[in-house]
Design a protein around this motif. Structure first.
Motif, PDB file in Angstrom:
ATOM      1  N   THR A 199       0.813  -1.219   0.000  1.00  0.00           N
ATOM      2  CA  THR A 199       0.000   0.000   0.000  1.00  0.00           C
ATOM      3  C   THR A 199       0.850   1.274   0.000  1.00  0.00           C
ATOM      4  N   ASP A 200       2.167   1.134  -0.285  1.00  0.00           N
ATOM      5  CA  ASP A 200       3.027   2.331  -0.224  1.00  0.00           C
ATOM      6  C   ASP A 200       2.536   3.427  -1.169  1.00  0.00           C
ATOM      7  N   ARG A 201       2.252   3.027  -2.424  1.00  0.00           N
ATOM      8  CA  ARG A 201       1.842   4.021  -3.409  1.00  0.00           C
ATOM      9  C   ARG A 201       0.471   4.593  -3.058  1.00  0.00           C
ATOM     10  N   ALA A 202      -0.456   3.695  -2.681  1.00  0.00           N
ATOM     11  CA  ALA A 202      -1.811   4.158  -2.346  1.00  0.00           C
ATOM     12  C   ALA A 202      -1.756   5.147  -1.187  1.00  0.00           C
ATOM     13  N   LEU A 203      -0.941   4.845  -0.182  1.00  0.00           N
ATOM     14  CA  LEU A 203      -0.827   5.761   0.957  1.00  0.00           C
ATOM     15  C   LEU A 203      -0.250   7.105   0.513  1.00  0.00           C
ATOM     16  N   ALA A 204       0.748   7.055  -0.369  1.00  0.00           N
ATOM     17  CA  ALA A 204       1.347   8.313  -0.842  1.00  0.00           C
ATOM     18  C   ALA A 204       0.315   9.124  -1.621  1.00  0.00           C
ATOM     19  N   VAL A 205      -0.448   8.440  -2.478  1.00  0.00           N
ATOM     20  CA  VAL A 205      -1.466   9.131  -3.280  1.00  0.00           C
ATOM     21  C   VAL A 205      -2.517   9.759  -2.358  1.00  0.00           C
ATOM     22  N   CYS A 206      -2.765   9.111  -1.221  1.00  0.00           N
ATOM     23  CA  CYS A 206      -3.781   9.606  -0.276  1.00  0.00           C
ATOM     24  C   CYS A 206      -3.180  10.517   0.786  1.00  0.00           C
ATOM     25  N   GLY A 207      -1.987  11.017   0.564  1.00  0.00           N
ATOM     26  CA  GLY A 207      -1.385  11.927   1.530  1.00  0.00           C
ATOM     27  C   GLY A 207      -1.159  11.276   2.885  1.00  0.00           C
ATOM     28  N   GLY A 208      -1.015   9.944   2.901  1.00  0.00           N
ATOM     29  CA  GLY A 208      -0.733   9.236   4.153  1.00  0.00           C
ATOM     30  C   GLY A 208      -1.976   8.790   4.902  1.00  0.00           C
ATOM     31  N   SER A 209      -3.163   9.069   4.362  1.00  0.00           N
ATOM     32  CA  SER A 209      -4.387   8.721   5.092  1.00  0.00           C
ATOM     33  C   SER A 209      -4.781   7.262   4.882  1.00  0.00           C
ATOM     34  N   PRO A 210      -4.773   6.463   5.961  1.00  0.00           N
ATOM     35  CA  PRO A 210      -5.216   5.074   5.814  1.00  0.00           C
ATOM     36  C   PRO A 210      -6.707   4.982   5.477  1.00  0.00           C
ATOM     37  N   LEU A 211      -7.503   5.942   5.952  1.00  0.00           N
ATOM     38  CA  LEU A 211      -8.945   5.901   5.668  1.00  0.00           C
ATOM     39  C   LEU A 211      -9.188   6.092   4.173  1.00  0.00           C
ATOM     40  N   ALA A 212      -8.507   7.086   3.583  1.00  0.00           N
ATOM     41  CA  ALA A 212      -8.666   7.323   2.148  1.00  0.00           C
ATOM     42  C   ALA A 212      -8.070   6.168   1.351  1.00  0.00           C
ATOM     43  N   THR A 213      -6.969   5.594   1.856  1.00  0.00           N
ATOM     44  CA  THR A 213      -6.344   4.453   1.180  1.00  0.00           C
ATOM     45  C   THR A 213      -7.306   3.277   1.106  1.00  0.00           C
ATOM     46  N   MET A 214      -8.016   3.058   2.198  1.00  0.00           N
ATOM     47  CA  MET A 214      -8.993   1.972   2.249  1.00  0.00           C
ATOM     48  C   MET A 214     -10.050   2.163   1.150  1.00  0.00           C
ATOM     49  N   MET A 215     -10.517   3.404   1.008  1.00  0.00           N
ATOM     50  CA  MET A 215     -11.536   3.681  -0.015  1.00  0.00           C
ATOM     51  C   MET A 215     -10.981   3.459  -1.416  1.00  0.00           C
ATOM     52  N   LEU A 216      -9.716   3.859  -1.588  1.00  0.00           N
ATOM     53  CA  LEU A 216      -9.065   3.699  -2.891  1.00  0.00           C
ATOM     54  C   LEU A 216      -8.942   2.211  -3.240  1.00  0.00           C
ATOM     55  N   LEU A 217      -8.531   1.420  -2.249  1.00  0.00           N
ATOM     56  CA  LEU A 217      -8.387  -0.023  -2.473  1.00  0.00           C
ATOM     57  C   LEU A 217      -9.742  -0.657  -2.759  1.00  0.00           C
ATOM     58  N   GLU A 218     -10.757  -0.213  -2.016  1.00  0.00           N
ATOM     59  CA  GLU A 218     -12.091  -0.772  -2.224  1.00  0.00           C
ATOM     60  C   GLU A 218     -12.612  -0.454  -3.620  1.00  0.00           C
ATOM     61  N   ALA A 219     -12.138   0.664  -4.176  1.00  0.00           N
ATOM     62  CA  ALA A 219     -12.554   1.025  -5.535  1.00  0.00           C
ATOM     63  C   ALA A 219     -11.693   0.316  -6.582  1.00  0.00           C
ATOM     64  N   GLY A 220     -10.738  -0.495  -6.133  1.00  0.00           N
ATOM     65  CA  GLY A 220      -9.956  -1.293  -7.069  1.00  0.00           C
ATOM     66  C   GLY A 220      -8.634  -0.671  -7.494  1.00  0.00           C
ATOM     67  N   PHE A 221      -8.202   0.371  -6.799  1.00  0.00           N
ATOM     68  CA  PHE A 221      -6.918   0.984  -7.151  1.00  0.00           C
ATOM     69  C   PHE A 221      -5.835   0.466  -6.217  1.00  0.00           C
ATOM     70  N   ASP A 222      -5.096  -0.537  -6.680  1.00  0.00           N
ATOM     71  CA  ASP A 222      -3.964  -0.987  -5.873  1.00  0.00           C
ATOM     72  C   ASP A 222      -2.709  -0.250  -6.342  1.00  0.00           C
ATOM     73  N   ASP A 223      -1.571  -0.577  -5.736  1.00  0.00           N
ATOM     74  CA  ASP A 223      -0.338   0.142  -6.064  1.00  0.00           C
ATOM     75  C   ASP A 223       0.016   0.032  -7.546  1.00  0.00           C
ATOM     76  N   ALA A 224      -0.202  -1.155  -8.128  1.00  0.00           N
ATOM     77  CA  ALA A 224       0.154  -1.340  -9.542  1.00  0.00           C
ATOM     78  C   ALA A 224      -0.720  -0.453 -10.427  1.00  0.00           C
ATOM     79  N   ALA A 225      -2.016  -0.414 -10.129  1.00  0.00           N
ATOM     80  CA  ALA A 225      -2.935   0.412 -10.924  1.00  0.00           C
ATOM     81  C   ALA A 225      -2.558   1.884 -10.804  1.00  0.00           C
ATOM     82  N   LEU A 226      -2.156   2.288  -9.599  1.00  0.00           N
ATOM     83  CA  LEU A 226      -1.808   3.696  -9.390  1.00  0.00           C
ATOM     84  C   LEU A 226      -0.500   4.047 -10.095  1.00  0.00           C
TER      85      LEU A 226
END
Ligand SMILES: [Zn+2]
Length: 340
Positions: A199-226
C-alpha cells in the motif's frame, strides 16, 4: 474505541476540560470527524474522564445518533453521503443539489437546541463538521454561542484548514492539531482491516491517510494500478478509470495534474513516483487541465454519462503530453459540455 492514531489526541482533548469550544484540525481524511464524534461521546458517557466506555446507555444512544444531548451539524451533502436521511427527509425529494455548506438555518436550529435544558447531568455536545463548511453567515451566527455557551454545552468542530475560518471564529475556539498516522501505524491499521497487498503508493497518493487508502483499495486501485495511471492518462487511455466513482477519479486526476505540474516546473512529485510520471508535459496545457478538473470537482452530482465525462477528462489530460498521446485520441472535439 477511536482509530489507533486518534487515541492520544483524544486523551489530549479530554484533558482540556475547561475548554467549551474545540477545533480539531488535521490533514484531510486523518479521521478528525471520527475523533470529534468520539470526543462528544466521551463527554456524554456515564463513565467520564476517559475514552467512552461504549457500553453505557449514553454511548449506545450516541451510536444510534439518537442521544437527546448530542447534535451533529454537517452539510446536506454529507448527510446524503453518510446515508443519514430518514425515508421522509425532504432532501430525498428535493430536486436541488444537496448543499456542501453548513447553512445558517442549521446553525440557528442548533443554537435553539442548545438553549433547551440537557436531559442528563453530563450536559450537551454539539459537533460541527467540517468547520470550513460554515459560510460567513452561519459562522457569524455561531459566534455568540462560542463565546458564551449556554449551560454545560460543549462544542467540538472538526476541520482541515483553520486559515479558512473567520478570524473571529478561530479566536473563540481552542485549537488541537491532530497528525496523520506515520506509515508504520497506517500500514498496521490497514493490515488489521484485512488488507494484504502493498500500500506504499496508495498511501502516498492519499497523503498518508489510511482511511482514504482503504476507499481507494475498495474502488480497485492498488499500487500497480496507481503506478500505471499517469502514463495511461498521458496516452489518453481512460480504461482503468471507467466504472469507478467519479469524485474519486476526479480526485486522482487532480493529483496526476498536480504532480505533472510539479515535475514540469522542476520540482519533485508529491503523490506519484517521479519515475511513473511521463516527461514532456507542457505547463500551460496542465494549467488548463487543472482548471477543468477543479470545475468538475466543484460539481458534486453524478453525471448521467459518467464514462463520457471520464473519457473527456483523460483525453484533455493527454493533451498536456503532446508527444505521448496518440494522434487518434487527440483529434476529436472532446468538450465536456457535449459529454454531460
Ligand atoms: Zn459510555
Amino acid at each position: 474505541m477511536p482509530l489507533p492514531w486518534l487515541r492520544e489526541p483524544l486523551l489530549r482533548a479530554l484533558r482540556l476540560e475547561r475548554s467549551h469550544a474545540l477545533l480539531l484540525h488535521a490533514p484531510q481524511d486523518a479521521g478528525q470527524f471520527d475523533l470529534a464524534l468520539t470526543l462528544a461521546q466521551a463527554w456524554l458517557c456515564e463513565h467520564p474522564g476517559q475514552a467512552p466506555c461504549g457500553r453505557c446507555s449514553a454511548c449506545r444512544l450516541v451510536h444510534q445518533r439518537s442521544h437527546p444531548d448530542l447534535r451533529i451539524v454537517v452539510p446536506e451533502a454529507l448527510r446524503v453521503r453518510f446515508e443519514w436521511l430518514a425515508e421522509d427527509d425532504p432532501l430525498l425529494r428535493a430536486s436541488a443539489k444537496p448543499s456542501r455548506e453548513i447553512k445558517i438555518e442549521q446553525v440557528r436550529d442548533a443554537i435553539e437546541w442548545t438553549q433547551r435544558s440537557a436531559s442528563s447531568t453530563r450536559g450537551r455536545s454539539l459537533v460541527i463538521h467540517p468547520a470550513e463548511a460554515l459560510n460567513a453567515h452561519s459562522a457569524s451566527a455561531l459566534l455568540k454561542t462560542l463565546e458564551e455557551p449556554p449551560g454545560n454545552l460543549r462544542i467540538v468542530m472538526a476541520g482541515s484548514d483553520p486559515q479558512r475560518l473567520l478570524p473571529t471564529l478561530r479566536s473563540r475556539v481552542q485549537r488541537l492539531r491532530v497528525e496523520m498516522p506515520d506509515a508504520k501505524q497506517a500500514k498496521a491499521w490497514l493490515s488489521e482491516q484485512g488488507v494484504a497487498v502493498q500500500t506504499d503508493r496508495a498511501l502516498a497518493v492519499c497523503g498518508g491517510s489510511p482511511l482514504a487508502t482503504m476507499m481507494l483499495l475498495e474502488a480497485g486501485f492498488d499500487d500497480a494500478a496507481l503506478a500505471a495511471l499517469p502514463s495511461a492518462v498521458a496516452r489518453g487511455d481512460a480504461q482503468g478509470l471507467l466504472g469507478k466513482p467519479v469524485p474519486l477519479v476526479v480526485d486522482l486526476l487532480q493529483r496526476v495534474a498536480h504532480d505533472a505540474m510539479a515535475r514540469a516546473a522542476g520540482a519533485g512529485a508529491r503523490y506519484f513516483d517521479d519515475a511513473s510520471l511521463p516527461a514532456g508535459a507542457t505547463l500551460s496545457a496542465l494549467a488548463q487541465w487543472q482548471r477543468e478538473l477543479l470545475r468538475v470537482a466543484a460539481h458534486d452530482e453524478h453525471p448521467w454519462h459518467a464514462a463520457l465525462l471520464v473519457e473527456a477528462l483523460v483525453t484533455n489530460g493527454a493533451r498536456c503530453w503532446p508527444r505521448t498521446a496518440t494522434p487518434a485520441r487527440r483529434g476529436g472535439d472532446h468538450s465536456l459540455h457535449s459529454a454531460r
